[in-house]
Design an enzyme around this catalytic site. Sequence first.
Site, PDB file in Angstrom:
ATOM      1  N   GLY A  48      51.341  -1.020  39.810  1.00 26.30           N
ATOM      2  CA  GLY A  48      50.184  -0.236  39.474  1.00 26.30           C
ATOM      3  C   GLY A  48      49.730   0.353  40.890  1.00 26.30           C
ATOM      4  N   ASP A  50      48.272  -0.778  43.124  1.00 32.98           N
ATOM      5  CA  ASP A  50      48.484  -1.612  44.561  1.00 32.98           C
ATOM      6  C   ASP A  50      49.826  -1.298  44.900  1.00 32.98           C
ATOM      7  OD1 ASP A  50      48.114  -3.654  46.246  1.00 32.98           O
ATOM      8  OD2 ASP A  50      48.512  -5.096  44.829  1.00 32.98           O
ATOM      9  N   GLY A 139      43.910  -1.308  34.310  1.00 28.03           N
ATOM     10  CA  GLY A 139      45.323  -1.353  34.190  1.00 28.03           C
ATOM     11  C   GLY A 139      45.892  -2.760  33.555  1.00 28.03           C
TER      12      GLY A 139
HETATM   13  P1  ADP Z   1      44.390  -3.771  37.698  1.00 29.76           P
HETATM   14  O1  ADP Z   1      45.363  -4.798  38.054  1.00 29.76           O
HETATM   15  O2  ADP Z   1      43.216  -3.874  38.491  1.00 29.76           O
HETATM   16  O3  ADP Z   1      44.180  -3.576  36.122  1.00 29.76           O
HETATM   17  P2  ADP Z   1      46.143  -1.404  37.815  1.00 29.76           P
HETATM   18  O4  ADP Z   1      46.694  -0.701  39.070  1.00 29.76           O
HETATM   19  O5  ADP Z   1      47.122  -1.897  36.824  1.00 29.76           O
HETATM   20  O6  ADP Z   1      44.944  -2.547  38.402  1.00 29.76           O
HETATM   21  O7  ADP Z   1      45.399  -0.296  37.098  1.00 29.76           O
HETATM   22  C1  ADP Z   1      44.192   0.203  37.651  1.00 29.76           C
HETATM   23  C2  ADP Z   1      44.281   1.628  37.413  1.00 29.76           C
HETATM   24  O8  ADP Z   1      44.506   2.265  38.117  1.00 29.76           O
HETATM   25  C3  ADP Z   1      44.508   2.289  36.361  1.00 29.76           C
HETATM   26  O9  ADP Z   1      43.683   3.131  35.486  1.00 29.76           O
HETATM   27  C4  ADP Z   1      45.957   2.663  36.518  1.00 29.76           C
HETATM   28  O10 ADP Z   1      46.294   3.799  35.814  1.00 29.76           O
HETATM   29  C5  ADP Z   1      45.610   3.377  37.937  1.00 29.76           C
HETATM   30  N1  ADP Z   1      46.413   3.918  39.057  1.00 29.76           N
HETATM   31  C6  ADP Z   1      47.838   3.242  38.879  1.00 29.76           C
HETATM   32  N2  ADP Z   1      48.465   3.817  39.902  1.00 29.76           N
HETATM   33  C7  ADP Z   1      47.637   4.666  40.496  1.00 29.76           C
HETATM   34  C8  ADP Z   1      47.818   5.733  41.570  1.00 29.76           C
HETATM   35  N3  ADP Z   1      48.616   6.034  42.281  1.00 29.76           N
HETATM   36  N4  ADP Z   1      46.582   6.417  41.879  1.00 29.76           N
HETATM   37  C9  ADP Z   1      45.448   6.173  41.280  1.00 29.76           C
HETATM   38  N5  ADP Z   1      45.253   5.439  40.174  1.00 29.76           N
HETATM   39  C10 ADP Z   1      46.250   4.597  39.784  1.00 29.76           C
END
Ligand code: ADP
Length: 189
Positions: A48, A50, A139
């Site tokens: 995601g 991260d 996410g």
């Molecule tokens: P978590 O494990 O905390 O749920 P995720 O990364 O899976 O974290 O998702 C958190 C949010 O970040 C989701 O809404 C996802 O769509 C979003 N996301 C993923 N990639 C990016 C990015 N490059 N920039 C901004 N938001 C993002």
Amino acid sequence: MQRNSLSSATIVSQINNIDIVLYKGDITFVEEIAIANAANSSLLGGGGVDGAIHYRAGKQLKQECWEIFKKEKGCKPGHAKITSGGNLPAQYVIHTVGPVWHNGVRNEDIVLGNCYKNSIIVAEKNKISGLIFPSISTGIFGYPVEKAAEVSKIAVSSALENSKFLKRVGWCLFDRVTYMAYEKAWSTK
Ligand code: ADP
């Protein structure tokens, strides 16, 4: 104006003279002093947002996260740790670990609120004037996005009441549904 896959910021509110802004798109393109990362407890990278942050920030971020992992065993849910931004446009990354959603029975709202509050405390300690969050926990961690938008609004609003250095705080939201949930939360009193 579009820059890569990022919209310009929209101001949706003001608290204590601090602009609350929403971006739509990829947080790795945000040109503010600091962005937050929805990290996992090891801080050693994941999927995601991260994964995207680590990919664009490069080796230096990995190295700094590795040092935190060795010294402090990473970061607990609700806590926040700061590193440089490596190759990102942002100068700093504030890594915070959101709660995994378990139907709301494990104090997920408190832990999510703490992510925002502790990230703001870290930003203030470092005299940071701008901080943009992703939608923490909504996410892979499965937190319902409308609830997350409400909880984060309450937490950020109270944390900013005593801020001295922050001038701009907000979110960068990757998809339309998530953007609309935060827009709705900030459009209601
Ligand atoms: P978590 O494990 O905390 O749920 P995720 O990364 O899976 O974290 O998702 C958190 C949010 O970040 C989701 O809404 C996802 O769509 C979003 N996301 C993923 N990639 C990016 C990015 N490059 N920039 C901004 N938001 C993002």
